[in-house]
Design a protein around this motif. Structure first.
Motif, PDB file in Angstrom:
ATOM      1  N   PHE B  41       0.877  -1.174   0.000  1.00 47.89           N
ATOM      2  CA  PHE B  41       0.000   0.000   0.000  1.00 47.89           C
ATOM      3  C   PHE B  41       0.916   1.225   0.000  1.00 47.89           C
ATOM      4  CE2 PHE B  41      -3.924   1.986   2.345  1.00 47.89           C
ATOM      5  CZ  PHE B  41      -3.794   3.135   1.592  1.00 47.89           C
ATOM      6  N   ARG B 188     -11.577   3.261   4.107  1.00 47.59           N
ATOM      7  CA  ARG B 188     -11.781   1.966   4.773  1.00 47.59           C
ATOM      8  C   ARG B 188     -11.864   0.852   3.717  1.00 47.59           C
ATOM      9  NH1 ARG B 188     -16.944   1.935   6.811  1.00 47.59           N
ATOM     10  NH2 ARG B 188     -16.478   3.984   7.649  1.00 47.59           N
ATOM     11  N   ARG B 191      -8.442   0.094   2.234  1.00 49.10           N
ATOM     12  CA  ARG B 191      -7.580  -0.640   3.163  1.00 49.10           C
ATOM     13  C   ARG B 191      -8.000  -2.102   3.264  1.00 49.10           C
ATOM     14  NH1 ARG B 191      -7.082   2.372   8.719  1.00 49.10           N
ATOM     15  NH2 ARG B 191      -5.457   0.826   9.071  1.00 49.10           N
ATOM     16  N   GLU B 192      -9.318  -2.336   3.226  1.00 50.23           N
ATOM     17  CA  GLU B 192      -9.788  -3.726   3.291  1.00 50.23           C
ATOM     18  C   GLU B 192      -9.364  -4.508   2.054  1.00 50.23           C
ATOM     19  OE1 GLU B 192     -13.669  -2.920   6.098  1.00 50.23           O
ATOM     20  OE2 GLU B 192     -13.979  -3.549   4.012  1.00 50.23           O
ATOM     21  N   ASN B 194      -6.819  -4.031   0.323  1.00 50.95           N
ATOM     22  CA  ASN B 194      -5.393  -4.278   0.459  1.00 50.95           C
ATOM     23  C   ASN B 194      -5.131  -5.405   1.462  1.00 50.95           C
ATOM     24  OD1 ASN B 194      -2.777  -3.073   2.287  1.00 50.95           O
ATOM     25  ND2 ASN B 194      -2.470  -3.455   0.118  1.00 50.95           N
ATOM     26  N   GLN B 195      -5.766  -5.313   2.630  1.00 48.05           N
ATOM     27  CA  GLN B 195      -5.448  -6.263   3.693  1.00 48.05           C
ATOM     28  C   GLN B 195      -6.108  -7.622   3.511  1.00 48.05           C
ATOM     29  OE1 GLN B 195      -6.421  -3.940   7.134  1.00 48.05           O
ATOM     30  NE2 GLN B 195      -4.531  -2.746   6.989  1.00 48.05           N
ATOM     31  N   GLU B 210      -4.723  10.203   5.453  1.00 50.25           N
ATOM     32  CA  GLU B 210      -4.956   9.008   4.629  1.00 50.25           C
ATOM     33  C   GLU B 210      -3.634   8.300   4.332  1.00 50.25           C
ATOM     34  OE1 GLU B 210      -7.087  10.315   1.168  1.00 50.25           O
ATOM     35  OE2 GLU B 210      -8.856  10.873   2.338  1.00 50.25           O
ATOM     36  N   HIS B 213      -1.868   5.609   6.823  1.00 53.48           N
ATOM     37  CA  HIS B 213      -2.196   4.176   6.841  1.00 53.48           C
ATOM     38  C   HIS B 213      -1.332   3.351   5.890  1.00 53.48           C
ATOM     39  CE1 HIS B 213      -5.699   5.142   9.148  1.00 53.48           C
ATOM     40  NE2 HIS B 213      -6.203   5.887   8.205  1.00 53.48           N
ATOM     41  N   ALA B 214      -0.565   4.006   5.043  1.00 49.73           N
ATOM     42  CA  ALA B 214       0.153   3.279   3.990  1.00 49.73           C
ATOM     43  C   ALA B 214       1.366   2.532   4.539  1.00 49.73           C
ATOM     44  CB  ALA B 214       0.596   4.261   2.906  1.00 49.73           C
TER      45      ALA B 214
END
Lengths: 267, 289
Positions: B41, B188, B191-192, B194-195, B210, B213-214
């Protein structure tokens, strides 16, 4: 289909105020500001400008629009002249002023947004996003409005570009006494610049007060309608919960810093 | 494994006069090297005009390098035969959701991409359903896109990209036009993806929170990489970032100022919790004395 976008709004804007108007998309804030210069006509209710009923028989909407300048979202999409100076002259030209007066106004307006003579002959389309935006704002300023209403004037700009525009609005407000109504999605910006904050929700004014008061007393309601409070406000609450005896209520970095400095006796 | 590899990338915007002669040449990207790993990310920051969007447009072959090479999933973007495969591998989401949605019903809009790829009808519907579930918009599958909020529209646009089964998503300021609610919805979702799905994410943004979170932050300036590292490493350089016209998250700036005032707290604080913990430690220690 008919839908009520604004419900029973009563509001008084005083001369020289700097108002931050917040609310999620669809809360009615854009509808509200379009009433301020008569672009939309209220289904019922009245609006007075300097004590005069704008829906009155002899009231000149044209004159109202000269006094209440509305800067739409992405106003740079409305730039169209070949150079910056001509573009800013467009508005006052329509007011049938003398050529000298038009040019004086354009120069003043461009100076107020921090654009010097080197930009006058440049094509607006060669400028950066922030510069274009400032030219568009200058176009409205050249009409010499008493009230400037801006719908998210910093959307899509980088942090420096945002800061420059907000500082210029602050100066217009403090030095020239122009009343500012700033629609914003940034609680941080409202906390820093606005003296009064209006929160719209479902077509109503939900809160109206000083930003410090609104952010500290109504944090949960603001979060529930998807707005929230500045990050530093949450920091101070978190410190208090952790047992550090800080006073909560800081809404800017400066205020938070000062309070932590006081508690930790760093002076 | 490398998802996107960029080597010695130079890009010149060429302006031509009425006769088609070169009137002006502007270097938008100046010798950029970047290697983005599969599943990473990466947030790209920079002022307007720093070259971030130009860089992003190279990542799915919308622009081709003036010099240098860029590989997406091992494919050279200059190889015309691979263009569709590249666009399928790396999908793009833009700033304005209204310019990206074409269908009159949400599920039709999301199915548009796979349909164009010639995916069999039954599989199209499976992909549509799965993509809408991934972005949390399955309840709106029969809705008209123009009745959705900005954040919802942007999630539909992301679902449209996901239905192409990309390995990588590039988002160019996807939250610039959204309210705080819409912004957090979109972030959100990203990120989901990605994860949970292991999708490689490249997020271009002006919102520093923002980027926090990377896995990695890249700061662009005048067409070059100016800074690169974890959010903590990059945001620790508060002065350098501010000098280049950017900003750091509020909590990071507050921590930085307190550190300068002599409080013994770590560099590069990124969250409210971290600052609380750090200040509490100092406070307890003083109480003991």
């Amino acid at each position: 289909m008919e839908r009520v976008a604004l419900k029973d709004v009563s509001l008084e804007v005083r001369n020289g105020e700097f108002i931050g108007l917040v609310g999620h998309t669809g809360s009615g804030k854009s509808t509200l500001i379009q009433h301020l210069d008569g672009l939309l006509r209220a289904t019922s209710g009245k609006i007075f400008y300097n004590g005069e009923d704008i829906y009155g028989e002899n009231y000149s909407m044209r004159e109202l629009r000269g006094k209440v300048g509305l800067v739409f979202q992405y106003p740079e999409h409305q730039l169209f002249e070949a150079d910056v100076f001509t573009d800013v002259c467009f508005g006052p030209k329509n007011l049938k002023l003398s050529k000298e007066e038009i040019e004086v106004r354009a120069k003043e307006a461009l100076a107020a947004v921090g654009m010097d003579e080197s930009y006058y002959k440049r094509s607006p389309f060669e400028l950066s996003g922030g510069q274009k935006r400032r030219v568009a704002i200058a176009g409205v300023l050249a009409m010499k409005p008493e009230v400037l209403v801006l719908d998210e004037p910093t959307a899509g700009l980088d942090p420096k570009g945002r800061e420059e525009i907000l500082q210029e609005l602050k100066e217009l407000n403090e030095q020239q006494g122009i009343t500012i109504v700033l629609v914003s999605h940034s609680m941080e910006d409202v906390a820093r610049y606005a003296k009064r904050m209006l929160v719209m929700n479902q077509g109503c004014v939900m809160f109206d007060g000083a930003p410090t008061e609104v952010f500290t007393n109504h944090r949960h309601e603001l979060e529930a309608i998807g707005l929230g409070v500045p990050q530093v406000t949450r920091v101070m609450e978190s410190l208090e919960r952790a047992g550090i005896p800080v006073k909560t209520g800081a809404i800017t970095i400066d205020e938070a810093e000062a309070e932590i400095v006081r508690v930790f006796r760093l002076d | 494994m490398s998802m996107i590899k960029i080597k010695d990338l130079i890009y010149n915007y060429i302006k031509r006069d009425e006769e088609g002669k070169v009137a002006e040449e502007n270097r938008a990207l100046d010798d950029v090297d970047l290697d983005i790993r599969e599943g990473e990310f990466v947030a790209i920051l920079g002022r307007n005009g720093s070259g971030k969007s130009t860089l992003a447009k190279h990542m799915n072959g919308l622009l081709l390098p003036s010099e240098g090479t860029i590989w997406v999933g091992g494919m050279d973007t200059a190889d015309e035969d691979k263009l569709w495969k590249i666009r399928q591998t790396a999908g793009m989401v833009f700033q304005n959701p209204d310019n990206q949605i074409i269908g009159s019903v949400v599920e039709e809009d999301v199915g548009f991409g796979p349909e164009n790829l010639g995916v069999p009808t039954e599989e199209i519907w499976q992909r549509v359903e799965r993509s809408l579930e991934e972005v949390g918009m399955i309840a709106y599958r029969k809705s008209s896109p123009n009745r959705l909020s900005g954040g919802q529209k942007q999630r539909v646009a992301i679902a449209g990209v996901m239905a192409m089964k990309p390995r990588c998503i590039i988002l160019d300021e996807p939250t610039a036009m959204l309210d705080p609610n819409g912004r957090s919805e979109v972030i959100r979702t990203v990120r989901e993806l990605n994860q949970l799905e292991g999708i490689t994410v490249i997020l271009i943004t002006h919102y520093m929170e923002e980027a926090a979170h990377a896995d990695r932050v890249v700061v662009m300036k005048h067409g070059c990489k100016m800074l690169e590292g974890t959010p903590r490493e990059v945001f620790a350089q508060v002065d350098a970032i501010k000098d280049s016209g950017l900003d750091v998250p509020q909590v990071t700036e507050l921590a930085y100022r307190l550190r300068k005032r002599g409080l013994d707290i770590p560099e590069g604080i990124l969250s409210t919790q971290e600052l609380t913990d750090a200040l509490k430690a100092v406070y307890m220690e003083r109480e003991l004395k």
